[in-house]
Design an enzyme around this catalytic site. Structure first.
Site, PDB file in Angstrom:
ATOM      1  N   THR A 299     -42.872 -68.171  50.438  1.00 47.67           N
ATOM      2  CA  THR A 299     -42.308 -69.052  51.460  1.00 47.67           C
ATOM      3  C   THR A 299     -40.790 -68.967  51.437  1.00 47.67           C
ATOM      4  O   THR A 299     -40.192 -68.495  50.462  1.00 47.67           O
ATOM      5  CB  THR A 299     -42.679 -70.531  51.204  1.00 47.67           C
ATOM      6  OG1 THR A 299     -41.942 -71.004  50.056  1.00 47.67           O
ATOM      7  CG2 THR A 299     -44.161 -70.686  50.971  1.00 47.67           C
ATOM      8  N   ASP A 300     -40.174 -69.443  52.489  1.00 48.98           N
ATOM      9  CA  ASP A 300     -38.750 -69.754  52.407  1.00 48.98           C
ATOM     10  C   ASP A 300     -38.624 -71.090  51.665  1.00 48.98           C
ATOM     11  O   ASP A 300     -39.622 -71.744  51.347  1.00 48.98           O
ATOM     12  CB  ASP A 300     -38.138 -69.800  53.809  1.00 48.98           C
ATOM     13  CG  ASP A 300     -36.654 -69.442  53.792  1.00 48.98           C
ATOM     14  OD1 ASP A 300     -35.991 -69.651  52.756  1.00 48.98           O
ATOM     15  OD2 ASP A 300     -36.145 -68.945  54.812  1.00 48.98           O
ATOM     16  N   TYR A 301     -37.413 -71.487  51.404  1.00 51.48           N
ATOM     17  CA  TYR A 301     -37.096 -72.621  50.526  1.00 51.48           C
ATOM     18  C   TYR A 301     -37.795 -73.908  50.992  1.00 51.48           C
ATOM     19  O   TYR A 301     -37.511 -74.412  52.067  1.00 51.48           O
ATOM     20  CB  TYR A 301     -35.577 -72.808  50.533  1.00 51.48           C
ATOM     21  CG  TYR A 301     -34.998 -73.629  49.418  1.00 51.48           C
ATOM     22  CD1 TYR A 301     -34.417 -73.022  48.317  1.00 51.48           C
ATOM     23  CD2 TYR A 301     -35.004 -75.012  49.474  1.00 51.48           C
ATOM     24  CE1 TYR A 301     -33.849 -73.767  47.295  1.00 51.48           C
ATOM     25  CE2 TYR A 301     -34.449 -75.772  48.459  1.00 51.48           C
ATOM     26  CZ  TYR A 301     -33.869 -75.142  47.375  1.00 51.48           C
ATOM     27  OH  TYR A 301     -33.316 -75.894  46.358  1.00 51.48           O
ATOM     28  N   ALA A 303     -40.601 -74.478  52.269  1.00 48.62           N
ATOM     29  CA  ALA A 303     -41.270 -74.406  53.573  1.00 48.62           C
ATOM     30  C   ALA A 303     -42.651 -75.055  53.550  1.00 48.62           C
ATOM     31  O   ALA A 303     -43.114 -75.554  54.583  1.00 48.62           O
ATOM     32  CB  ALA A 303     -41.377 -72.958  54.040  1.00 48.62           C
TER      33      ALA A 303
END
Length: 756
Positions: A299-301, A303
């Protein structure tokens, strides 16, 4: 479990992992080989053997990624995370980029955990680690795939020496709204150019041997369509047809996956009502089943946590289930997998198979990187010192910065500057060190940069440079105008360095208006009134709207944020030591109100054509032209180039054959120079509407003064294919136009028919 049994198990693990130290297959995946390489049977056997000895907590630890922080003394880490590493509950770290510190963390994993599985270290190495290259949008303006691959390779070598094995790049998001700050991280508006650059960067980062200590694993981001947020506002919703998604936004991601990228990052946005991090359609149906991707998805941060405010999950536990069910392998920073996967498995909301497959994908990357063979090989102070700011890397940075700069305007041959001219150097960015690096400049140190002022003095001599700041980047302080005007009047030519702060682009840096701040525009107007020739150098992370400023300039050069060697490179261009060759990868609008504006638009049922007669009921604005300030592919040179009409190998192309398109290009000016010849097509009639132009090829060619060369492009059936009315991919017989030229709005054309 008895102490003796525990000791025997530990010894068994150590013996087994030692047996896994034999060299791995080192051939890098190329197009259509990625799946085969990921499924190497030797690695698969090793992964399965390790997996079979892991507890559930240890498996979940491999799906957990936490950030290292920094304090005044250097890298630091939350004590809870340290304890998680010791317990095997955290198998991956990001934002740690010190060989010594990373070695300490790896030592904990290798000496204090039961399974002794190496940590994976990631970092945002976007356009350089310490030697910083131009922002990716600037690199894209070079249209030089070889150079782009070289800068990615150099960045990887520096990062690997600093203890990093994983970079969160390339960003493959197509973007057609320059209000969005992250256009600076991508390759612009075109899926063909974006795909070529995505593949080049993956090959640069990963090299020919992912187990080398000079390569890192790439992370394709942000999957998917993150570059199309409503209103150009970061993190905002994305809503589009599947046709547009597949035609425009997906191709660069797929090109990166086909190039062998080992990891993919989810995007923050929702897509047609489903956040990407919870999208089975994106992460499983397209990425894994259609494309055969077998690396891991991160994931992104936070997310996963953000699925709650998105309104698709009631709490973090619910969010973790949605992400795992969608096909997301690793949770960046959110801690949702660590907290809830065990519970969710017990409740039957996730399966053991889903968890095990995710762990397999993570372990496979660690084996491919050679971490099991030598967990410490990426931590080398000696190698970091040797590579950082090395002569080769600095020369590459200077060359890439030169190639990235785009000459937008050059009336009356104002540029290059003439020897002996008295030069007024004015503007808020003329003496800035920090802004040269742009956003996401990793571990780059702006304090070592030469400013434009210093580089100009070095290039032209101190006696020929007269400097005045004039104004700040923003605000209403005009107290510096008078001295700037006085300096201009005492000079033969004025160079003004205007634009944006580095902080105005990148993540969370969207702008509602992309014009120059009014104070800079007013300063330019005051200088213009002196009657001196005015050269504007723009530093920016995006296209700017310059309808007011362009008429007040004699020459205009887009320098982007050019990196560590950006200032000397700029002086090289202004002096004529280097003849600019950059071409725009993204359209410059006249005003913000034209956005989105891009070259490959569709024709509409009432297209506007300028005929000199009133055309009221047409697709147009009342008081602004439809055309951009500077079109996609635009970029001038100090010399001039002429193109012959394209010649086709046939005007009736049989289905399945290849069309050969050639054109002769002549350097008709007074300087040697490099031209980027561009090939476009138009499908005149289709089962669905088609763009008025689509880029399908380009060539960088160097021509001496007076020299001519013939360039040839090959148009294949794939180049002529599209998603037809029934959403199948393929060609349709009919009439086509072919265009060859130096910009999307400056081409010569020919025609052919595709027949069955």
């Amino acid at each position: 479990m008895t102490q003796k049994l525990m000791m025997l198990l530990t010894v068994g693990v150590v013996v087994f992992l030692s047996a896994c130290q034999q060299p791995l297959v080192k051939k890098v995946a190329t197009k259509h080989e990625a799946s085969k390489y990921f499924n190497d049977p030797v690695i698969t056997h090793k992964v399965d053997s390790v997996l079979s000895m892991m507890t559930l907590d240890e498996k979940i630890g491999q799906l957990t990624l936490y950030s290292s922080g920094w304090d005044k003394t250097g890298p630091s880490m939350n004590e809870n995370y340290i304890n998680d590493i010791k317990a095997g509950r955290c198998g991956n770290i990001f934002n740690a980029f010190s060989p010594d510190y990373n070695r300490k963390l790896q030592k904990i994993a290798m000496e204090q955990t039961r399974m002794k599985i190496p940590l994976l270290f990631g970092y945002d190495v976007i356009h350089g680690q310490k030697t910083i290259f131009p922002i990716p949008l600037g690199e894209a303006a070079s249209w030089d795939l070889k150079s782009i691959q070289k800068t990615a390779s150099a960045a990887a070598a520096e990062a690997a020496a600093a203890g990093i094995q994983w970079t969160y790049a390339p960003m493959c998001d197509i973007a057609r709204d320059p209000r969005w700050g992250r256009v600076s991280e991508g390759a612009g508006e075109d899926p063909y150019l974006g795909s070529k650059i995505a593949a080049a960067r993956v090959h640069g980062f990963q090299g020919t041997d992912l187990a080398s200590d000079t390569t890192v694993v790439a992370c394709v981001k942000h999957f998917a369509a993150y570059g199309a947020p409503e209103a150009g506002r970061d993190y905002n919703t994305v809503d589009m047809s599947e046709r547009k998604l597949r035609d425009v936004y997906l191709p660069p991601y797929k090109a990166a996956v086909d190039a062998g990228a080992g990891t993919v990052m989810t995007s923050f946005n929702d897509l047609n009502g489903v956040p990407a991090t919870a999208s089975h359609f994106l992460m499983t149906d397209i990425l894994r089943k259609e494309w055969g991707f077998n690396g891991f998805v991160v994931t992104d941060y936070t997310a996963i946590n953000e699925l709650v405010p998105h309104g698709i999950a009631k709490d973090d536990k619910d969010a973790a289930a949605l992400a795992m069910n969608a096909g997301v392998d690793m949770d960046m920073q959110g801690g949702t997998y660590s907290k809830y996967l065990k519970e969710l498995l017990k409740e039957g909301r996730v399966t053991q198979e889903e968890i095990d497959n995710a762990v397999r994908r993570v372990l496979r990357i660690k084996f491919r990187l050679g971490l099991f063979a030598d967990p410490y090989k990426y931590f080398s102070n000696k190698r970091e010192k040797k590579l950082t700011y090395s002569k080769y890397h600095m020369a590459l940075a200077r060359q890439m910065a030169r190639e990235s700069m785009v000459l937008l305007k050059n009336d009356k041959e104002t540029l290059p500057l003439k020897k002996g001219q008295r030069i007024a150097l004015i503007g808020p960015l003329a003496d800035s060190q920090r802004d040269l690096l742009g956003s996401w400049h990793a571990a780059g140190d702006w304090k070592i940069n030469k400013t434009v002022k210093e580089a100009m003095v070095e290039q032209f001599g101190k006696s020929n440079i007269r400097y005045a700041k004039g104004c700040d980047l923003r605000g209403d302080n005009r107290s510096g105008f008078a001295s700037a005007v006085a300096v201009a009047r005492r000079s033969d030519v004025v160079v003004m360095v205007l634009g944006e702060s580095a902080e105005w682009s990148g993540e969370a840096a969207s702008r509602a208006h992309i014009n120059l701040p009014h104070i800079q525009s007013e300063l330019l107007e005051a200088i213009h009134k002196t009657g001196k020739p005015v050269v504007v150098v723009l530093m920016s992370g995006r296209p700017l709207a310059l309808d007011k400023e362009v008429p007040m300039t004699d020459a205009m050069l887009e320098a982007w944020f050019p990196g560590t060697e950006g200032a000397p490179a700029l002086a090289d261009v202004l002096s004529g030591k280097y003849n600019p060759s950059g071409k725009l990868p993204m359209t410059f609008p006249r005003i913000t109100g034209q956005i989105p504006i891009y070259y490959s638009a569709k024709n509409t049922g009432r297209p506007y054509t300028k005929t000199g007669k009133e055309q009221k009921y047409r697709s147009r604005y009342l008081f602004t032209p439809n055309t951009p300030e500077f079109a996609f592919g635009h970029g001038l040179s100090y010399t001039t180039f002429s193109y012959s009409a394209p010649k086709l190998s046939t005007v009736r192309l049989q289905m399945g054959d290849t069309l050969h398109v050639s054109a002769t290009i002549t350097n008709t000016g007074n300087y040697d120079g490099t031209e980027v010849a561009q090939l476009y097509i138009r499908d005149m009639v289709g089962s669905v509407t088609r763009p008025v132009k689509e880029l399908k090829g380009f060539r960088r060619i160097f021509l001496k003064k007076g020299e001519s060369k013939t360039v040839t492009f090959d148009l294949t059936m794939n180049d002529l294919s599209f998603y037809r009315k029934d959403m199948t991919w393929g060609t349709e017989p009919g009439d086509f136009k072919v265009f060859v030229g130096g910009a999307s709005d400056n081409v010569k054309e020919a025609a052919f028919t595709l027949v069955k």
